[in-house]
Motif scaffolding. Structure first.
Motif, short mmCIF file in Angstrom:
data_model
loop_
_atom_site.label_atom_id
_atom_site.label_comp_id
_atom_site.label_asym_id
_atom_site.label_seq_id
_atom_site.Cartn_x
_atom_site.Cartn_y
_atom_site.Cartn_z
N LEU A 39 0.84 -1.20 0.00
CA LEU A 39 0.00 0.00 0.00
C LEU A 39 0.87 1.25 0.00
N PHE A 40 1.92 1.24 0.82
CA PHE A 40 2.83 2.40 0.82
C PHE A 40 3.49 2.58 -0.54
N ARG A 41 3.93 1.46 -1.14
CA ARG A 41 4.59 1.57 -2.45
C ARG A 41 3.63 2.08 -3.53
N PRO A 89 10.87 8.72 2.01
CA PRO A 89 12.17 8.71 2.69
C PRO A 89 12.24 7.70 3.84
N ILE A 90 11.09 7.41 4.43
CA ILE A 90 11.07 6.45 5.54
C ILE A 90 11.34 5.04 5.00
N LEU A 91 10.65 4.66 3.92
CA LEU A 91 10.88 3.34 3.33
C LEU A 91 12.32 3.21 2.84
N ASP A 92 12.82 4.29 2.21
CA ASP A 92 14.19 4.23 1.68
C ASP A 92 15.22 4.06 2.80
N ILE A 129 -0.18 6.89 11.11
CA ILE A 129 -0.34 6.94 9.65
C ILE A 129 -0.67 5.54 9.11
N THR A 130 0.06 4.56 9.62
CA THR A 130 -0.11 3.18 9.14
C THR A 130 -1.51 2.67 9.49
N VAL A 131 -1.91 2.91 10.73
CA VAL A 131 -3.21 2.40 11.20
C VAL A 131 -4.35 3.05 10.41
N GLY A 143 2.72 -7.95 6.90
CA GLY A 143 3.52 -6.77 7.27
C GLY A 143 2.78 -5.81 8.19
N PHE A 144 1.66 -6.22 8.70
CA PHE A 144 0.89 -5.44 9.68
C PHE A 144 0.19 -6.43 10.59
N PRO A 145 0.27 -6.30 11.89
CA PRO A 145 0.96 -5.28 12.67
C PRO A 145 2.47 -5.54 12.78
N SER A 199 14.05 0.00 -3.85
CA SER A 199 15.12 0.88 -3.39
C SER A 199 15.58 0.56 -1.96
N ASP A 200 14.77 -0.22 -1.22
CA ASP A 200 15.20 -0.55 0.14
C ASP A 200 15.83 -1.95 0.21
N ASP A 201 15.92 -2.63 -0.93
CA ASP A 201 16.53 -3.96 -0.95
C ASP A 201 18.01 -3.89 -1.30
N LYS A 261 19.78 -2.45 8.32
CA LYS A 261 18.98 -1.53 9.12
C LYS A 261 17.57 -2.10 9.35
N ARG A 262 16.94 -2.62 8.28
CA ARG A 262 15.57 -3.15 8.41
C ARG A 262 15.53 -4.32 9.39
N LEU A 263 16.57 -5.16 9.34
CA LEU A 263 16.60 -6.30 10.28
C LEU A 263 16.74 -5.80 11.72
P1 ADP Z 1 9.65 -6.24 4.19
O1 ADP Z 1 8.82 -7.10 5.06
O2 ADP Z 1 10.53 -7.03 3.26
O3 ADP Z 1 10.44 -5.20 4.96
P2 ADP Z 1 7.36 -4.61 3.30
O4 ADP Z 1 6.94 -4.40 1.92
O5 ADP Z 1 6.44 -5.34 4.22
O6 ADP Z 1 8.75 -5.41 3.17
O7 ADP Z 1 7.73 -3.23 4.00
C1 ADP Z 1 8.55 -2.28 3.37
C2 ADP Z 1 8.66 -1.01 4.22
O8 ADP Z 1 7.36 -0.40 4.36
C3 ADP Z 1 9.14 -1.20 5.67
O9 ADP Z 1 10.55 -1.25 5.77
C4 ADP Z 1 8.54 0.06 6.33
O10 ADP Z 1 9.30 1.22 6.02
C5 ADP Z 1 7.20 0.21 5.64
N1 ADP Z 1 6.12 -0.52 6.38
C6 ADP Z 1 5.44 -1.60 5.92
N2 ADP Z 1 4.54 -2.02 6.82
C7 ADP Z 1 4.66 -1.20 7.90
C8 ADP Z 1 4.02 -1.12 9.16
N3 ADP Z 1 3.08 -2.01 9.52
N4 ADP Z 1 4.40 -0.15 10.02
C9 ADP Z 1 5.34 0.73 9.67
N5 ADP Z 1 6.00 0.72 8.51
C10 ADP Z 1 5.67 -0.23 7.61
#
Ligand code: ADP
Length: 192
Positions: free
Chosen positions: A35-37, A52-55, A64-66, A86-88, A135-137, A144-146
């Motif tokens: 959804l964000f993408r 910028p947050i995803l990057d 925002i997410t909720v 990917g939620f919650p 771009s985040d892979d 950082k994501r881990l």
């Molecule tokens: P992955 O699980 O491989 O990190 P996602 O597509 O689920 O890939 O998420 C990509 C990015 O989207 C996350 O790194 C984060 O920035 C954002 N994101 C996704 N889901 C959430 C969430 N539930 N809360 C906050 N940020 C989120």
């Protein structure tokens, strides 16, 4: 039949497996990352704000997410099972999902956790980055994501374990092998 959550670190295959399960069973996948993408691609206000947050590989703020999930839930028919992907991702989001679902007369059946060792996660994500150009892979952002995952999302495992809602699935092997294990775990959530 209620909804289910797919949990797992980045690169664990949640998205791939959720897509497969929904295709084969007529369920709906609700992926906050997708959804964000989409927002970023469509250059909406939300998209500009979260790019910028995803990057950077950090999390979008919970409010925002909720809110985005609340909007998406409006369009999903009550009879259709949702697979949350990917939620919650935080304890506050876990509290919010119960509220969001009960607002629309829905409820959770269970949570499936896809377990994959860290070195394999890194390798998978780097391969995906080369293939899809996400771009985040990249090697730098995945580390950082881990870390963000370990700190914010790992505690959810205990949260759901304590509630007797968690099923762990081995996330290594072929896509088919994992899908078979996951399908069984998903079915088992119905009879809880
Ligand atoms: P992955 O699980 O491989 O990190 P996602 O597509 O689920 O890939 O998420 C990509 C990015 O989207 C996350 O790194 C984060 O920035 C954002 N994101 C996704 N889901 C959430 C969430 N539930 N809360 C906050 N940020 C989120």
């Amino acid at each position: 039949m209620g909804d289910i959550i797919f949990m797992g670190p980045p690169g664990s295959g949640k998205g791939t497996q959720a897509q497969k399960l929904v295709r084969e069973n007529g369920w709906v996948q609700l992926s906050t990352g997708d959804l964000f993408r989409s927002h970023i691609e469509a250059a909406t206000e939300l998209g500009k704000r979260v790019k910028p947050i995803l990057d950077a590989g950090t999390y979008v703020p919970d409010d925002i997410t909720v809110e985005m999930v609340r909007q998406r839930l409006r369009d999903i028919p009550k009879e259709t099972r949702i697979v949350f992907d990917g939620f919650p991702r935080t304890i506050d989001q876990a509290k919010a999902i119960d509220r969001l679902l009960s607002e629309v007369g829905r409820g959770l059946d269970g949570v499936i956790y896809l377990d994959v060792p860290r070195n394999e996660l890194i390798a998978r994500v780097i391969t995906r980055g080369k293939r899809e150009g996400r771009s985040d892979d990249t090697a730098r952002v995945i580390v950082k994501r881990l870390d963000v995952y370990e700190q914010n999302t790992r505690p959810l495992i205990d949260h759901y374990k304590q509630r007797g809602m968690l099923r762990e699935v081995d996330g290594t092997g072929t896509v088919e092998e994992i899908a078979t294990r996951l399908g069984k775990a998903a079915e088992a959530t119905w009879s809880r």
